[in-house]
Write a protein that holds these residues in place. Structure first.
Motif, PDB file in Angstrom:
ATOM      1  N   ASP A   1       0.810  -1.214   0.000  1.00  0.00           N
ATOM      2  CA  ASP A   1       0.000   0.000   0.000  1.00  0.00           C
ATOM      3  C   ASP A   1       0.847   1.269   0.000  1.00  0.00           C
ATOM      4  O   ASP A   1       0.393   2.320  -0.454  1.00  0.00           O
TER       5      ASP A   1
ATOM      6  N   LEU B   1       1.831   2.160  -3.796  1.00  0.00           N
ATOM      7  CA  LEU B   1       0.783   2.413  -4.778  1.00  0.00           C
ATOM      8  C   LEU B   1       0.360   3.875  -4.750  1.00  0.00           C
ATOM      9  O   LEU B   1       0.425   4.519  -3.706  1.00  0.00           O
ATOM     10  N   PRO B   2      -0.072   4.428  -5.891  1.00  0.00           N
ATOM     11  CA  PRO B   2      -0.162   3.792  -7.210  1.00  0.00           C
ATOM     12  C   PRO B   2       1.216   3.650  -7.852  1.00  0.00           C
ATOM     13  O   PRO B   2       2.110   4.453  -7.611  1.00  0.00           O
TER      14      PRO B   2
ATOM     15  N   THR C   1      -5.700 -10.081  -0.605  1.00  0.00           N
ATOM     16  CA  THR C   1      -4.877  -9.489   0.445  1.00  0.00           C
ATOM     17  C   THR C   1      -5.709  -9.179   1.687  1.00  0.00           C
ATOM     18  O   THR C   1      -6.947  -9.178   1.662  1.00  0.00           O
TER      19      THR C   1
ATOM     20  N   ARG D   1      -8.593  -6.271  -1.268  1.00  0.00           N
ATOM     21  CA  ARG D   1      -8.435  -6.240  -2.722  1.00  0.00           C
ATOM     22  C   ARG D   1      -7.558  -7.400  -3.170  1.00  0.00           C
ATOM     23  O   ARG D   1      -6.815  -7.986  -2.386  1.00  0.00           O
TER      24      ARG D   1
ATOM     25  N   LEU E   1      -4.556  -8.997  -5.534  1.00  0.00           N
ATOM     26  CA  LEU E   1      -3.290  -8.641  -6.171  1.00  0.00           C
ATOM     27  C   LEU E   1      -2.853  -9.754  -7.113  1.00  0.00           C
ATOM     28  O   LEU E   1      -2.654 -10.893  -6.675  1.00  0.00           O
TER      29      LEU E   1
ATOM     30  N   HIS F   1      -6.203  -4.853  -7.815  1.00  0.00           N
ATOM     31  CA  HIS F   1      -5.258  -3.741  -7.787  1.00  0.00           C
ATOM     32  C   HIS F   1      -4.826  -3.368  -9.211  1.00  0.00           C
ATOM     33  O   HIS F   1      -4.699  -4.221 -10.081  1.00  0.00           O
ATOM     34  N   ASP F   2      -4.570  -2.084  -9.424  1.00  0.00           N
ATOM     35  CA  ASP F   2      -4.038  -1.614 -10.699  1.00  0.00           C
ATOM     36  C   ASP F   2      -2.523  -1.795 -10.726  1.00  0.00           C
ATOM     37  O   ASP F   2      -1.771  -0.855 -11.022  1.00  0.00           O
TER      38      ASP F   2
ATOM     39  N   TRP G   1       0.677  -5.317 -10.365  1.00  0.00           N
ATOM     40  CA  TRP G   1       0.937  -6.724 -10.076  1.00  0.00           C
ATOM     41  C   TRP G   1       2.382  -6.854  -9.634  1.00  0.00           C
ATOM     42  O   TRP G   1       3.161  -5.906  -9.744  1.00  0.00           O
TER      43      TRP G   1
END
Length: 251
Positions: free
Chosen positions: A60, A63-64, A105, A109, A111, A177-178, A180
């Motif tokens: 976290d 990201l992003p 996770t 969300r 992953l 998630h946007d 990997w």
């Protein structure tokens, strides 16, 4: 002799030159800036610590994913779920598939995790049971321009042509998630997939195309200025010939 520069026809020519030259310089500088950004990113990647020396950070916090965080080592904890093969992917010049497993996770969300590369025709290893903690290099979503991506459709069930949240949205009900990760240490029976540089950061053909476009814009600016001086000179010579009563040729 140069009063012709104030005629309506020459006003149009002058305005074009005044606008064209700064525009060409701006575009050339912009292309040069893109090339310099690629060089800087490439140098940063060359000077980056070896994978074993990288600090591991919570997912976290990275990201992003962007050019700064792409390739950094992220860790996440969760439970593995559905697994897919991503075919026609090469490692060390050999063709095979990525083994992509979805990790639910602790944050809720999902992953996408590339657990490793599998030789063509080999059976995929089973999905590990229970709660797992993974460590891998963070990667941005793939797109149609990414090497190895299959966008033609028609893949068998259980295979994906692209690693991205968009390609999974109609396959799994989870919030994906946007980003990997590719595991730094592949699971048993697999080969670790090396992290790739962020798109547009390497010194590839596109980078040198930016440098080529830079030269083209600057050459065009010089050409516009050269043609303006040439036209002014010819017009001035025509005016001079008229004053001397000599026959002048139209511009």
């Amino acid at each position: 002799m140069y009063r012709f520069l104030l005629t309506p026809r020459w006003w149009g020519i002058n305005v074009f030159v005044v606008l064209a030259i700064p525009f060409c310089i701006f575009m050339g500088s912009w292309q040069l800036g893109k090339f310099e950004d690629r060089v800087e990113t490439h140098q940063d990647a060359q000077n980056a610590p070896a994978p074993g020396e990288m600090a591991v950070e919570p997912l976290d916090e990275l990201l992003p994913v962007d050019k700064e965080t792409s390739g950094r080592h992220a860790t996440a904890t969760g439970v593995y779920g559905e697994q897919f093969l991503v075919p026609d992917r090469s490692v060390d010049g050999k063709n095979g598939s990525y083994v992509l497993t979805l990790l639910k996770t602790d944050g809720g969300r999902t992953l996408p995790v590339v657990r490793g590369w599998l030789a063509k025709g080999s059976p995929a290893p089973p999905v590990p049971d229970g709660v797992v903690t993974v460590v891998g290099a963070l990667q941005a979503n793939e797109n149609a321009g990414t090497d190895g991506v299959h966008t033609g459709g028609g893949l068998p069930s259980g295979q994906l042509g692209m690693i991205s949240a968009a390609s999974l949205v109609n396959v799994v009900p989870d919030d994906v998630h946007d980003a990997w990760i590719t595991l730094t240490k592949a699971d048993a029976g697999l080969i670790a997939v090396p992290a790739s540089l962020p798109e547009g950061s390497g010194l590839d053909l596109k980078a040198f195309q930016n440098l080529g476009y830079t030269g083209e814009w600057f050459v065009f600016a010089a050409f516009v200025l050269f043609m303006w001086f040439r036209l002014v000179r010819r017009e001035a010579e025509a005016v001079r010939d008229q004053r001397l009563g000599l026959e002048s040729h139209p511009l």
